[in-house]
Design a protein around this motif. Structure first.
Motif, mmCIF file in Angstrom:
data_model
loop_
_atom_site.group_PDB
_atom_site.id
_atom_site.type_symbol
_atom_site.label_atom_id
_atom_site.label_comp_id
_atom_site.label_asym_id
_atom_site.label_seq_id
_atom_site.Cartn_x
_atom_site.Cartn_y
_atom_site.Cartn_z
ATOM 1 N N LEU A 77 -10.780 -26.674 -35.417
ATOM 2 C CA LEU A 77 -11.722 -25.970 -34.562
ATOM 3 C C LEU A 77 -12.170 -24.676 -35.223
ATOM 4 C CD1 LEU A 77 -13.136 -25.708 -31.783
ATOM 5 C CD2 LEU A 77 -11.080 -24.557 -30.968
ATOM 6 N N ASP A 78 -13.462 -24.527 -35.353
ATOM 7 C CA ASP A 78 -14.073 -23.297 -35.854
ATOM 8 C C ASP A 78 -15.292 -23.048 -34.976
ATOM 9 O OD1 ASP A 78 -14.920 -21.128 -37.302
ATOM 10 O OD2 ASP A 78 -15.777 -22.311 -38.933
ATOM 11 N N LYS A 79 -15.027 -22.690 -33.732
ATOM 12 C CA LYS A 79 -16.102 -22.604 -32.746
ATOM 13 C C LYS A 79 -17.149 -21.550 -33.081
ATOM 14 C CE LYS A 79 -13.621 -19.583 -29.626
ATOM 15 N NZ LYS A 79 -13.156 -19.327 -28.318
ATOM 16 N N ASP A 80 -16.792 -20.529 -33.869
ATOM 17 C CA ASP A 80 -17.756 -19.484 -34.230
ATOM 18 C C ASP A 80 -18.405 -19.748 -35.593
ATOM 19 O OD1 ASP A 80 -17.183 -18.128 -31.870
ATOM 20 O OD2 ASP A 80 -15.535 -17.015 -32.814
ATOM 21 N N MET A 81 -18.072 -20.889 -36.212
ATOM 22 C CA MET A 81 -18.670 -21.297 -37.492
ATOM 23 C C MET A 81 -18.459 -20.234 -38.582
ATOM 24 S SD MET A 81 -19.639 -24.222 -36.508
ATOM 25 C CE MET A 81 -20.660 -24.870 -37.796
ATOM 26 N N ARG A 82 -17.265 -19.728 -38.696
ATOM 27 C CA ARG A 82 -16.945 -18.701 -39.689
ATOM 28 C C ARG A 82 -16.648 -19.298 -41.071
ATOM 29 N NH1 ARG A 82 -15.837 -13.652 -37.457
ATOM 30 N NH2 ARG A 82 -15.809 -13.667 -35.190
ATOM 31 N N ILE A 83 -16.232 -20.549 -41.103
ATOM 32 C CA ILE A 83 -15.929 -21.183 -42.389
ATOM 33 C C ILE A 83 -17.205 -21.848 -42.891
ATOM 34 C CG2 ILE A 83 -14.522 -22.918 -43.543
ATOM 35 C CD1 ILE A 83 -12.388 -22.344 -41.374
ATOM 36 N N LYS A 84 -17.718 -21.329 -44.006
ATOM 37 C CA LYS A 84 -19.019 -21.768 -44.514
ATOM 38 C C LYS A 84 -18.912 -22.995 -45.418
ATOM 39 C CE LYS A 84 -20.870 -18.228 -42.505
ATOM 40 N NZ LYS A 84 -21.084 -18.385 -41.111
ATOM 41 N N GLU A 85 -17.891 -23.038 -46.265
ATOM 42 C CA GLU A 85 -17.778 -24.161 -47.201
ATOM 43 C C GLU A 85 -17.123 -25.358 -46.527
ATOM 44 O OE1 GLU A 85 -14.151 -21.561 -47.812
ATOM 45 O OE2 GLU A 85 -16.281 -21.143 -47.796
ATOM 46 N N LYS A 86 -17.440 -26.536 -47.051
ATOM 47 C CA LYS A 86 -16.860 -27.765 -46.528
ATOM 48 C C LYS A 86 -15.382 -27.825 -46.932
ATOM 49 C CE LYS A 86 -17.706 -32.659 -46.208
ATOM 50 N NZ LYS A 86 -18.622 -33.732 -46.501
ATOM 51 N N VAL A 87 -14.515 -28.148 -46.008
ATOM 52 C CA VAL A 87 -13.073 -28.216 -46.252
ATOM 53 C C VAL A 87 -12.687 -29.685 -46.422
ATOM 54 C CG1 VAL A 87 -10.796 -27.709 -45.307
ATOM 55 C CG2 VAL A 87 -12.689 -26.124 -44.903
ATOM 56 N N ILE A 88 -12.239 -30.015 -47.639
ATOM 57 C CA ILE A 88 -11.860 -31.391 -47.948
ATOM 58 C C ILE A 88 -10.386 -31.413 -48.357
ATOM 59 C CG2 ILE A 88 -12.291 -33.381 -49.424
ATOM 60 C CD1 ILE A 88 -15.158 -32.226 -49.786
#
Length: 188
Positions: free
Chosen positions: A25-36
């Motif tokens: 969950l990143d409801k505020d969209m703080r993580i910009k890069e795709k996490v793989i």
């Protein structure tokens, strides 16, 4: 499942060095890069010739500590060295054996939990025989099986990687048999 909650200031550090991660969950969209998620950092590593030699040296050197501990009736000392050092080197050797057979681009999991999937059944059964250290007799048996297993797989690794098997391996095995004979005769 490991669940972690981090302060807003921490995600970059966490994401940069935790390879097996999934953001739920990143409801505020703080993580910009795709996490793989990837287990690549945990893949088997091909040993260098020096690492191969060092592992054999450690295994055989400490196997004499186990034997001497058993000869002196110091089973806790013997078993501690078996579990802390000998087993570590045996498992490392078995992992390298798997790598030479199946390639080094795989993970055996934490504490080698997937090792059984890659070993021949007879090798797996021999490995299991090394876990009963509940008496001096059983520890001697485990030590003998561990040495045979280490020697067998080490020869295959050496052949596959074009490495030299240490010349002292046979000498140490003979020394362990000698110590076992002294223990049997109660002459140590």
């Amino acid at each position: 499942l490991d669940l972690a909650i981090y302060p807003l200031s921490y995600p970059k550090q966490y994401l940069s060095h935790e390879p097996l991660k999934r953001v739920l969950l990143d409801k505020d969209m703080r993580i910009k890069e795709k996490v793989i998620p990837t287990d690549k950092p945990f893949h088997l590593q091909k040993p260098s010739a020096q690492a191969f030699q060092d592992s054999a040296n450690e295994f055989y050197f400490v196997s004499s500590y186990v034997a001497k501990g058993l000869c002196r009736g110091e089973i806790l000392f013997a078993n501690a060295h078996f579990e802390r050092i000998l087993r570590r080197e045996l498992l490392r050797n078995l992992a390298w054996y798997v790598g030479t057979e199946d390639g080094f681009n795989l993970s055996l999991g934490k504490d080698y939990k997937f090792l059984e999937q890659y070993l021949p059944e007879d090798v797996w059964e021999q490995l299991l025989e090394t876990f009963d250290l509940s008496s001096e007799e059983k520890t001697w048996h485990a030590l003998k099986v561990a040495c045979l297993l280490f020697s067998r797989t080490q020869s295959k690794i050496a052949e596959a990687l074009d490495y030299e098997v240490p010349t002292y391996a046979r000498t140490m095995q003979g020394h362990l048999e000698y110590l076992h004979g002294l223990w049997l005769d109660k002459t140590f």
